[in-house]
Design an enzyme around this catalytic site. Structure first.
Site, PDB file in Angstrom:
ATOM      1  N   ASP A  35      -4.924   8.503  16.079  1.00  0.00           N
ATOM      2  CA  ASP A  35      -6.361   8.335  15.379  1.00  0.00           C
ATOM      3  C   ASP A  35      -6.725   9.542  14.575  1.00  0.00           C
ATOM      4  O   ASP A  35      -5.913  10.350  14.445  1.00  0.00           O
ATOM      5  CB  ASP A  35      -7.420   8.404  16.658  1.00  0.00           C
ATOM      6  CG  ASP A  35      -8.565   7.700  16.336  1.00  0.00           C
ATOM      7  OD1 ASP A  35      -9.246   7.933  15.253  1.00  0.00           O
ATOM      8  OD2 ASP A  35      -8.957   7.122  17.080  1.00  0.00           O
ATOM      9  N   ASP A  59      -3.718   8.251  10.176  1.00  0.00           N
ATOM     10  CA  ASP A  59      -4.585   7.196   9.225  1.00  0.00           C
ATOM     11  C   ASP A  59      -3.771   6.003   9.048  1.00  0.00           C
ATOM     12  O   ASP A  59      -2.482   6.027   8.288  1.00  0.00           O
ATOM     13  CB  ASP A  59      -4.879   7.795   7.945  1.00  0.00           C
ATOM     14  CG  ASP A  59      -5.626   7.098   6.937  1.00  0.00           C
ATOM     15  OD1 ASP A  59      -5.749   5.996   7.126  1.00  0.00           O
ATOM     16  OD2 ASP A  59      -6.299   7.483   6.268  1.00  0.00           O
ATOM     17  N   VAL A  60      -4.163   4.919   9.649  1.00  0.00           N
ATOM     18  CA  VAL A  60      -3.192   3.820   9.598  1.00  0.00           C
ATOM     19  C   VAL A  60      -2.871   3.074   8.327  1.00  0.00           C
ATOM     20  O   VAL A  60      -2.038   2.299   8.196  1.00  0.00           O
ATOM     21  CB  VAL A  60      -3.680   2.570  10.536  1.00  0.00           C
ATOM     22  CG1 VAL A  60      -4.091   3.054  12.212  1.00  0.00           C
ATOM     23  CG2 VAL A  60      -5.034   2.223  10.320  1.00  0.00           C
ATOM     24  N   TYR A 153     -15.279  -8.630   7.525  1.00  0.00           N
ATOM     25  CA  TYR A 153     -14.631  -8.305   9.120  1.00  0.00           C
ATOM     26  C   TYR A 153     -14.169  -9.547   9.606  1.00  0.00           C
ATOM     27  O   TYR A 153     -12.806  -9.582  10.155  1.00  0.00           O
ATOM     28  CB  TYR A 153     -16.072  -7.647   9.894  1.00  0.00           C
ATOM     29  CG  TYR A 153     -15.364  -7.505  11.284  1.00  0.00           C
ATOM     30  CD1 TYR A 153     -14.781  -6.344  11.487  1.00  0.00           C
ATOM     31  CD2 TYR A 153     -15.687  -8.450  12.206  1.00  0.00           C
ATOM     32  CE1 TYR A 153     -14.319  -5.815  12.702  1.00  0.00           C
ATOM     33  CE2 TYR A 153     -15.258  -7.844  13.599  1.00  0.00           C
ATOM     34  CZ  TYR A 153     -14.405  -6.726  13.747  1.00  0.00           C
ATOM     35  OH  TYR A 153     -14.160  -6.429  15.070  1.00  0.00           O
ATOM     36  N   LYS A 157      -9.886 -10.287  10.905  1.00  0.00           N
ATOM     37  CA  LYS A 157      -9.633 -10.445  12.167  1.00  0.00           C
ATOM     38  C   LYS A 157      -9.086 -11.829  12.163  1.00  0.00           C
ATOM     39  O   LYS A 157      -8.140 -12.065  13.072  1.00  0.00           O
ATOM     40  CB  LYS A 157     -11.097 -10.515  13.200  1.00  0.00           C
ATOM     41  CG  LYS A 157     -11.423  -9.233  13.330  1.00  0.00           C
ATOM     42  CD  LYS A 157     -10.512  -8.237  13.932  1.00  0.00           C
ATOM     43  CE  LYS A 157     -10.828  -6.794  14.067  1.00  0.00           C
ATOM     44  NZ  LYS A 157      -9.847  -5.790  14.380  1.00  0.00           N
ATOM     45  N   THR A 188     -18.620   0.144  23.070  1.00  0.00           N
ATOM     46  CA  THR A 188     -17.938   0.981  22.429  1.00  0.00           C
ATOM     47  C   THR A 188     -18.918   1.662  21.712  1.00  0.00           C
ATOM     48  O   THR A 188     -20.002   1.177  21.182  1.00  0.00           O
ATOM     49  CB  THR A 188     -16.800   0.381  21.485  1.00  0.00           C
ATOM     50  OG1 THR A 188     -17.256  -0.254  20.179  1.00  0.00           O
ATOM     51  CG2 THR A 188     -16.113  -0.591  22.509  1.00  0.00           C
TER      52      THR A 188
END
Length: 268
Positions: A35, A59-60, A153, A157, A188
């Site tokens: 993360d 950092d992905v 978004y 997905k 969350t």
């Protein structure tokens, strides 16, 4: 003597990632966290059995950083990785015309490109520990039917869903399982963020106003465990996701009318 299995989780500093970490840690797995939120990862590690966790800043969006993170985790875990959970993601809501180019690019880069990079980096490790290894991708109920006010978004997905389905076939001969989670609204910290830069209302307020349920994060941890050890390609989490999947399959015309009638973009 049994070998301790190992799972690496992106977005492990909070929310769904933390819930997955706690669930697998409870089962005796060695847990790795990636993360950009280092204090958050430390808080997650505090919930895990001492000595059986690993955390690194990741950092992905950085492909090279993925290799470095998994190499480090595998070393700490005794040379094996059984599951990689591609979980890191960010929300983006609001009408498409209100989203800035920067917001769109950031959402695409983290939610979609990050998953592709993670899959590439995970492959040699998962192949080595196959059969029974698994790539677990966090998609969303927004990957079942496009969500008004969240076109970018939803696109990411749907993309995660497509990646899951593609790799399920592509990696089958290697003995690697590929699965996705499709949660609805989960308890969350993301719910307390505004959907885009110009919004004056957080996501939680919109969810509550819409009469939709918020599912405990622990439920996603349980769903992740079941997904890794089960046979379903996609696992829905929460009543909203379950209802949406049912309607999309059996009542697509009615669902379309309902979605069009209820359209009020997030943040408006």
């Amino acid at each position: 003597m049994s070998v301790r299995k190992a799972i690496f989780i992106t977005g492990g500093a909070s929310g769904i990632g933390r819930a997955i970490a706690v669930r697998f840690g409870r089962e005796g797995w060695f847990v790795g966290l990636g993360d950009i939120d280092e204090p958050g990862m430390a808080a997650t590690e505090a919930l895990l059995p001492g000595g059986y966790s690993f955390a690194c800043r990741l950092d992905v969006r950085d492909r090279a950083a993925w290799d470095e993170a998994l190499d480090g985790f595998a070393t700490a875990a005794g040379g094996r990785i059984d599951v990689v959970a591609n979980n890191a993601g960010i929300p983006l809501g609001g009408a498409l015309v209100d989203n800035s180019a920067e917001e769109i690019e950031r959402c695409l880069d983290i939610n979609l490109k990050g998953v592709l990079f993670g899959a590439q980096a995970a492959y040699p490790w998962l192949k080595r520990s196959a059969p029974g290894s698994c790539l677990l991708n966090t998609a969303s109920a927004a990957g079942i039917y496009g969500t008004p006010g969240a076109s970018v978004y939803s696109a990411t997905k749907f993309g995660v869903r497509a990646i899951t389905e593609s790799l399920d076939a592509e990696w089958a001969e290697d003995g690697i399982e590929v699965r996705s989670l499709m949660p609805g609204f989960i308890e969350t910290p993301l719910l307390d963020k505004t959907p885009h830069h110009g919004a004056n209302e957080d996501i939680r307020s919109r969810v509550i106003a819409g009469g939709l349920e918020i599912t405990p994060a622990a439920d996603v941890g349980d769903a992740a465990w079941n997904a890794v050890h089960g046979r379903d390609l996609h696992t829905v989490v929460g009543k909203t996701a379950a209802r949406l999947r049912f309607a999309a399959r059996w009542m697509p015309g009615r669902l379309r009318k309902q979605v069009r009638a209820s359209n009020r973009p997030l943040g408006k």
